[in-house]
Scaffold this motif. Structure first.
Motif, PDB file in Angstrom:
ATOM      1  N   PRO A  35     -38.711 -41.698 -28.747  1.00  0.00           N
ATOM      2  CA  PRO A  35     -39.123 -41.144 -27.453  1.00  0.00           C
ATOM      3  C   PRO A  35     -39.076 -39.625 -27.510  1.00  0.00           C
ATOM      4  N   GLY A  36     -39.789 -39.001 -26.626  1.00  0.00           N
ATOM      5  CA  GLY A  36     -39.788 -37.535 -26.601  1.00  0.00           C
ATOM      6  C   GLY A  36     -40.059 -37.019 -25.208  1.00  0.00           C
ATOM      7  N   ASP A  37     -40.016 -35.702 -25.071  1.00  0.00           N
ATOM      8  CA  ASP A  37     -40.244 -35.060 -23.781  1.00  0.00           C
ATOM      9  C   ASP A  37     -41.722 -34.736 -23.599  1.00  0.00           C
ATOM     10  N   PRO A  38     -42.189 -34.701 -22.349  1.00  0.00           N
ATOM     11  CA  PRO A  38     -43.603 -34.379 -22.087  1.00  0.00           C
ATOM     12  C   PRO A  38     -44.024 -33.025 -22.654  1.00  0.00           C
ATOM     13  N   GLY A  39     -43.097 -32.058 -22.678  1.00  0.00           N
ATOM     14  CA  GLY A  39     -43.440 -30.727 -23.176  1.00  0.00           C
ATOM     15  C   GLY A  39     -43.330 -30.573 -24.676  1.00  0.00           C
ATOM     16  N   GLY A  40     -43.024 -31.646 -25.386  1.00  0.00           N
ATOM     17  CA  GLY A  40     -42.903 -31.594 -26.835  1.00  0.00           C
ATOM     18  C   GLY A  40     -41.469 -31.675 -27.308  1.00  0.00           C
ATOM     19  N   SER A  41     -41.224 -32.473 -28.330  1.00  0.00           N
ATOM     20  CA  SER A  41     -39.872 -32.673 -28.858  1.00  0.00           C
ATOM     21  C   SER A  41     -39.849 -32.450 -30.363  1.00  0.00           C
ATOM     22  N   LYS A  42     -38.703 -31.951 -30.847  1.00  0.00           N
ATOM     23  CA  LYS A  42     -38.495 -31.788 -32.277  1.00  0.00           C
ATOM     24  C   LYS A  42     -37.166 -32.423 -32.657  1.00  0.00           C
ATOM     25  N   PHE A  43     -37.046 -32.847 -33.917  1.00  0.00           N
ATOM     26  CA  PHE A  43     -35.937 -33.694 -34.327  1.00  0.00           C
ATOM     27  C   PHE A  43     -35.355 -33.205 -35.649  1.00  0.00           C
ATOM     28  N   GLU A  64     -30.903 -34.589 -26.947  1.00  0.00           N
ATOM     29  CA  GLU A  64     -30.832 -36.044 -26.782  1.00  0.00           C
ATOM     30  C   GLU A  64     -30.524 -36.718 -28.117  1.00  0.00           C
ATOM     31  N   ILE A  65     -29.867 -37.868 -28.044  1.00  0.00           N
ATOM     32  CA  ILE A  65     -29.629 -38.699 -29.220  1.00  0.00           C
ATOM     33  C   ILE A  65     -30.342 -40.018 -28.986  1.00  0.00           C
ATOM     34  N   HIS A  66     -31.217 -40.381 -29.916  1.00  0.00           N
ATOM     35  CA  HIS A  66     -31.987 -41.618 -29.799  1.00  0.00           C
ATOM     36  C   HIS A  66     -31.415 -42.663 -30.751  1.00  0.00           C
ATOM     37  N   ARG A  67     -31.477 -43.908 -30.335  1.00  0.00           N
ATOM     38  CA  ARG A  67     -30.947 -44.988 -31.164  1.00  0.00           C
ATOM     39  C   ARG A  67     -32.013 -46.060 -31.376  1.00  0.00           C
ATOM     40  N   ASN A  74     -39.318 -49.452 -32.262  1.00  0.00           N
ATOM     41  CA  ASN A  74     -39.176 -48.418 -31.243  1.00  0.00           C
ATOM     42  C   ASN A  74     -37.715 -48.088 -30.965  1.00  0.00           C
ATOM     43  N   ALA A  75     -37.387 -46.795 -31.013  1.00  0.00           N
ATOM     44  CA  ALA A  75     -36.058 -46.328 -30.628  1.00  0.00           C
ATOM     45  C   ALA A  75     -36.046 -46.019 -29.133  1.00  0.00           C
ATOM     46  N   VAL A  76     -34.855 -45.877 -28.576  1.00  0.00           N
ATOM     47  CA  VAL A  76     -34.707 -45.536 -27.159  1.00  0.00           C
ATOM     48  C   VAL A  76     -33.761 -44.349 -27.042  1.00  0.00           C
ATOM     49  N   GLU A  77     -33.811 -43.673 -25.918  1.00  0.00           N
ATOM     50  CA  GLU A  77     -32.855 -42.599 -25.676  1.00  0.00           C
ATOM     51  C   GLU A  77     -31.491 -43.215 -25.413  1.00  0.00           C
ATOM     52  N   TRP A  78     -30.530 -42.883 -26.272  1.00  0.00           N
ATOM     53  CA  TRP A  78     -29.180 -43.437 -26.167  1.00  0.00           C
ATOM     54  C   TRP A  78     -28.271 -42.508 -25.383  1.00  0.00           C
ATOM     55  N   LEU A  79     -28.339 -41.198 -25.682  1.00  0.00           N
ATOM     56  CA  LEU A  79     -27.551 -40.204 -24.965  1.00  0.00           C
ATOM     57  C   LEU A  79     -28.481 -39.145 -24.405  1.00  0.00           C
ATOM     58  N   GLU A 301     -44.966 -27.468 -35.888  1.00  0.00           N
ATOM     59  CA  GLU A 301     -45.842 -27.421 -34.724  1.00  0.00           C
ATOM     60  C   GLU A 301     -45.240 -26.511 -33.660  1.00  0.00           C
ATOM     61  N   ALA A 302     -46.014 -25.539 -33.186  1.00  0.00           N
ATOM     62  CA  ALA A 302     -45.519 -24.630 -32.147  1.00  0.00           C
ATOM     63  C   ALA A 302     -45.097 -25.423 -30.916  1.00  0.00           C
ATOM     64  N   THR A 303     -45.957 -26.308 -30.482  1.00  0.00           N
ATOM     65  CA  THR A 303     -45.630 -27.267 -29.425  1.00  0.00           C
ATOM     66  C   THR A 303     -45.868 -28.654 -29.993  1.00  0.00           C
ATOM     67  N   ALA A 304     -44.796 -29.384 -30.207  1.00  0.00           N
ATOM     68  CA  ALA A 304     -44.917 -30.680 -30.867  1.00  0.00           C
ATOM     69  C   ALA A 304     -45.650 -31.692 -29.998  1.00  0.00           C
ATOM     70  N   VAL A 305     -46.444 -32.529 -30.648  1.00  0.00           N
ATOM     71  CA  VAL A 305     -47.162 -33.589 -29.947  1.00  0.00           C
ATOM     72  C   VAL A 305     -46.847 -34.921 -30.627  1.00  0.00           C
ATOM     73  N   PRO A 306     -46.855 -36.022 -29.861  1.00  0.00           N
ATOM     74  CA  PRO A 306     -46.605 -37.331 -30.459  1.00  0.00           C
ATOM     75  C   PRO A 306     -47.687 -37.669 -31.487  1.00  0.00           C
ATOM     76  N   PRO A 307     -47.443 -38.661 -32.359  1.00  0.00           N
ATOM     77  CA  PRO A 307     -46.263 -39.527 -32.355  1.00  0.00           C
ATOM     78  C   PRO A 307     -45.037 -38.838 -32.947  1.00  0.00           C
ATOM     79  N   TYR A 308     -43.871 -39.201 -32.405  1.00  0.00           N
ATOM     80  CA  TYR A 308     -42.593 -38.750 -32.930  1.00  0.00           C
ATOM     81  C   TYR A 308     -42.023 -39.908 -33.746  1.00  0.00           C
ATOM     82  N   GLN A 309     -41.695 -39.646 -35.002  1.00  0.00           N
ATOM     83  CA  GLN A 309     -41.404 -40.769 -35.881  1.00  0.00           C
ATOM     84  C   GLN A 309     -40.288 -40.507 -36.886  1.00  0.00           C
TER      85      GLN A 309
END
Length: 317
Positions: A35-43, A64-67, A74-79, A301-309
């Motif tokens: 999962p990620g944020d609408p504005g872009g997420s990095k991991f 956030e921590i995803h599990r 598919n992972a989910v937001e855990w924390l 990516e300056a602004t990350a876009v899905p998919p986040y993997q």
């Protein structure tokens, strides 16, 4: 039962067993969606719990921590992040033998003075500890669980390793090793990935900005350079060790290097350097059921876009 009937029954059983085996194999995806944020997420970081099959991935953009589970796509937001437990960003993740999840905060305490540098959570998500190192400008990067059950965490801004331990329910963090004068810091990220030596008597640590490996003796905390015979390890980020094999994820170089590590971790010889996906910047990995689970960071990516993997690699090929 006739011979013909018996043969038909055996054939049907074999078919069903084959289908079952195929289904079980198919239950392990080649990629895992985060999962990620609408504005872009990095991991960045990943931890793995072999007892449950759960993996944990840190998000640098928010903390956030995803599990996820190795048999589910598919992972989910855990924390939650964005200030939850004082966490706005997160880097390295690891899991100990009790299923406790350690999270390194990177620059969390730098960007938010007074905020924790690291956290420990129970398998149920309960916060067990939120700690500060007491060392100014500390950037907590990656984590390994030592033979003593303590967690050892690298500092990317100084040649230091922190030790996190628990006794009678009380948690503490201390500067376990300081290699100032031996490990020369340079521009960029210094100490990062960390694993145990095969004999479990030392820590092997990557200094990615200069492409070196360092050995920290667990008895004396003394640092010495690992003899790599000049192997190119620039941009070494995540390290994975199994027996005498050491895998090095070289993020912006987009290479997975495989080395043979001596038992005591004092030397390593390059076996292969294989290109990874040119469209991904991979940061770190954990070995899970014979495959490497590797984080696609989106750092390019300056602004990350899905998919986040999280992707999988067969390290033996």
């Amino acid at each position: 039962m006739s011979v013909r009937s018996l043969s038909a029954t055996l054939a049907l059983s074999a078919t069903l067993l084959g289908a079952g085996a195929s289904t079980a194999f198919a239950a392990r995806p080649n990629t895992y969606e985060l999962p990620g944020d609408p504005g872009g997420s990095k991991f960045e970081g990943i931890g793995y719990d072999a007892r449950t099959g759960n993996y944990y991935v840190s998000e640098t953009t928010g903390g956030e921590i995803h599990r996820g589970q190795v048999n589910s796509a598919n992972a989910v937001e855990w924390l939650k992040g964005d200030g939850t437990d004082g966490r706005w960003t997160a880097r390295g993740v690891n899991v100990d033998s009790q299923g406790r999840v350690y999270v390194a905060g990177g620059p969390n305490g730098i960007d938010h003075p007074g905020a924790p540098d690291l956290w420990v959570y129970g398998r149920d998500g309960k916060l067990l500890a939120a700690l500060r190192t007491g060392v100014p400008n500390s950037f907590l990067n990656d984590i390994v669980i030592g033979p003593d059950g303590a967690a050892y965490i690298t500092n990317s801004n100084a040649p230091q390793i922190f030790r996190v331990s628990e006794r009678n329910g009380r948690w503490s963090v201390s500067t376990w090793a300081d290699a100032t004068g031996t490990v020369k810091t340079a521009t960029g990220f210094n100490l990062g990935g960390i694993v145990l030596s095969p004999d479990r008597k030392a820590l092997v640590v990557a200094q990615g900005n200069v492409g070196k490996l360092w050995r920290f003796d667990l008895r004396t905390a003394k640092a010495t350079a690992v003899d790599t015979a000049g192997a190119d390890l620039v941009n070494a980020d995540g390290l994975v060790q199994q027996g005498n094999t050491l895998w090095v994820v070289r993020n912006f170089s987009k290479v997975l290097s495989t080395l043979r590590l001596s038992a005591d971790g004092s030397s390593a010889r390059l076996l292969s350097a294989k290109p990874t996906d040119p469209d991904r910047v991979l940061t770190t990995a954990k070995l899970a059921q014979g495959r490497l689970l590797v984080v696609d960071s989106k750092f390019d990516e300056a602004t990350a876009v899905p998919p986040y993997q999280v992707i999988t690699l067969n390290p033996r090929r």
